[in-house]
Design a protein around this motif. Structure first.
Motif, PDB file in Angstrom:
ATOM      1  N   ILE A  21     -24.184 -45.446  21.963  1.00  0.00           N
ATOM      2  CA  ILE A  21     -23.613 -46.563  22.727  1.00  0.00           C
ATOM      3  C   ILE A  21     -23.442 -47.775  21.824  1.00  0.00           C
ATOM      4  O   ILE A  21     -22.424 -48.474  21.891  1.00  0.00           O
ATOM      5  CB  ILE A  21     -24.494 -46.873  23.946  1.00  0.00           C
TER       6      ILE A  21
ATOM      7  N   ALA B 158     -20.325 -47.049  19.766  1.00  0.00           N
ATOM      8  CA  ALA B 158     -19.078 -46.847  20.511  1.00  0.00           C
ATOM      9  C   ALA B 158     -18.580 -48.130  21.174  1.00  0.00           C
ATOM     10  O   ALA B 158     -17.370 -48.323  21.308  1.00  0.00           O
ATOM     11  CB  ALA B 158     -19.254 -45.750  21.548  1.00  0.00           C
ATOM     12  N   VAL B 159     -19.478 -49.009  21.588  1.00  0.00           N
ATOM     13  CA  VAL B 159     -19.036 -50.259  22.224  1.00  0.00           C
ATOM     14  C   VAL B 159     -18.309 -51.166  21.220  1.00  0.00           C
ATOM     15  O   VAL B 159     -17.222 -51.677  21.539  1.00  0.00           O
ATOM     16  CB  VAL B 159     -20.221 -50.961  22.926  1.00  0.00           C
TER      17      VAL B 159
ATOM     18  N   ALA C  85     -24.321 -42.373  28.079  1.00  0.00           N
ATOM     19  CA  ALA C  85     -24.898 -42.947  29.299  1.00  0.00           C
ATOM     20  C   ALA C  85     -25.301 -41.841  30.282  1.00  0.00           C
ATOM     21  O   ALA C  85     -26.352 -41.933  30.928  1.00  0.00           O
ATOM     22  CB  ALA C  85     -23.901 -43.897  29.950  1.00  0.00           C
TER      23      ALA C  85
ATOM     24  N   PRO D 224     -13.904 -43.486  22.108  1.00  0.00           N
ATOM     25  CA  PRO D 224     -15.106 -44.297  22.303  1.00  0.00           C
ATOM     26  C   PRO D 224     -15.530 -44.368  23.771  1.00  0.00           C
ATOM     27  O   PRO D 224     -16.724 -44.396  24.069  1.00  0.00           O
ATOM     28  CB  PRO D 224     -14.741 -45.671  21.744  1.00  0.00           C
ATOM     29  N   ALA D 225     -14.568 -44.381  24.694  1.00  0.00           N
ATOM     30  CA  ALA D 225     -14.924 -44.388  26.115  1.00  0.00           C
ATOM     31  C   ALA D 225     -15.636 -43.093  26.501  1.00  0.00           C
ATOM     32  O   ALA D 225     -16.627 -43.110  27.242  1.00  0.00           O
ATOM     33  CB  ALA D 225     -13.673 -44.594  26.971  1.00  0.00           C
TER      34      ALA D 225
ATOM     35  N   SER E  45     -29.085 -41.743  22.112  1.00  0.00           N
ATOM     36  CA  SER E  45     -28.122 -42.218  23.110  1.00  0.00           C
ATOM     37  C   SER E  45     -27.797 -43.689  22.905  1.00  0.00           C
ATOM     38  O   SER E  45     -26.627 -44.095  22.965  1.00  0.00           O
ATOM     39  CB  SER E  45     -28.669 -41.992  24.516  1.00  0.00           C
ATOM     40  N   TYR E  46     -28.817 -44.499  22.662  1.00  0.00           N
ATOM     41  CA  TYR E  46     -28.568 -45.923  22.420  1.00  0.00           C
ATOM     42  C   TYR E  46     -27.827 -46.148  21.100  1.00  0.00           C
ATOM     43  O   TYR E  46     -27.026 -47.081  20.993  1.00  0.00           O
ATOM     44  CB  TYR E  46     -29.867 -46.725  22.448  1.00  0.00           C
TER      45      TYR E  46
ATOM     46  N   VAL F 186     -19.234 -43.213  25.043  1.00  0.00           N
ATOM     47  CA  VAL F 186     -20.113 -44.075  25.851  1.00  0.00           C
ATOM     48  C   VAL F 186     -20.493 -43.356  27.135  1.00  0.00           C
ATOM     49  O   VAL F 186     -21.666 -43.368  27.552  1.00  0.00           O
ATOM     50  CB  VAL F 186     -19.436 -45.433  26.157  1.00  0.00           C
TER      51      VAL F 186
ATOM     52  N   ALA G 240     -21.101 -42.461  16.278  1.00  0.00           N
ATOM     53  CA  ALA G 240     -21.364 -42.343  17.714  1.00  0.00           C
ATOM     54  C   ALA G 240     -21.371 -40.873  18.143  1.00  0.00           C
ATOM     55  O   ALA G 240     -22.197 -40.463  18.967  1.00  0.00           O
ATOM     56  CB  ALA G 240     -20.327 -43.125  18.510  1.00  0.00           C
TER      57      ALA G 240
END
Length: 119
Positions: free
Chosen positions: A62, A65-66, A97, A89-90, A58-59, A93, A30
């Motif tokens: 995410i 990381a999710v 985003a 991870p937060a 970016s995707y 993300v 990530a």
């Protein structure tokens, strides 16, 4: 600092080691996606290749990381890891985003190259 004389230090459990190793790999992937998305600079709204690459990176960030957040929730609930493991991870993300939103707002004509209904 050494542990207090009355308490021996325990070895980490298998759940701690395994979840930390898996989370480390997810965080690394990530972080690479976030770095790639932030490092690429489109020359302008006509630079579709770079804009698409920013969206993909970016995707990717995410998308890695999710699941890391979900695995972190499991590991923290089982007390294999501490709650501070949620921070990375937060943050990843949020950065990914934010980069997607920035590209979407700055280059509206080219936005949504990956997801066409967005622009």
């Amino acid at each position: 600092m050494s542990p207090s004389p009355g308490r021996a230090r325990r070895a980490p459990s298998a759940g701690t080691v395994t979840s930390a190793a898996v989370l480390g790999l997810l965080h690394l992937g990530a972080a690479f996606g976030v770095y790639s998305a932030l490092a690429m600079r489109p020359a302008g709204p006509w630079d579709d290749d770079v804009l698409l690459a920013v969206e993909v990176a970016s995707y990717l960030a995410i998308g890695l990381a999710v699941p890391a957040l979900a695995l972190t929730a499991l590991a923290v609930r089982r007390r294999w890891l501490r709650a501070w493991w949620f921070v990375l991870p937060a943050l990843l993300v949020a950065l990914a985003a934010a980069r997607l939103l920035y590209v979407d707002r700055t280059y509206p004509a080219a936005a949504g190259l990956l997801l066409p209904g967005r622009g």
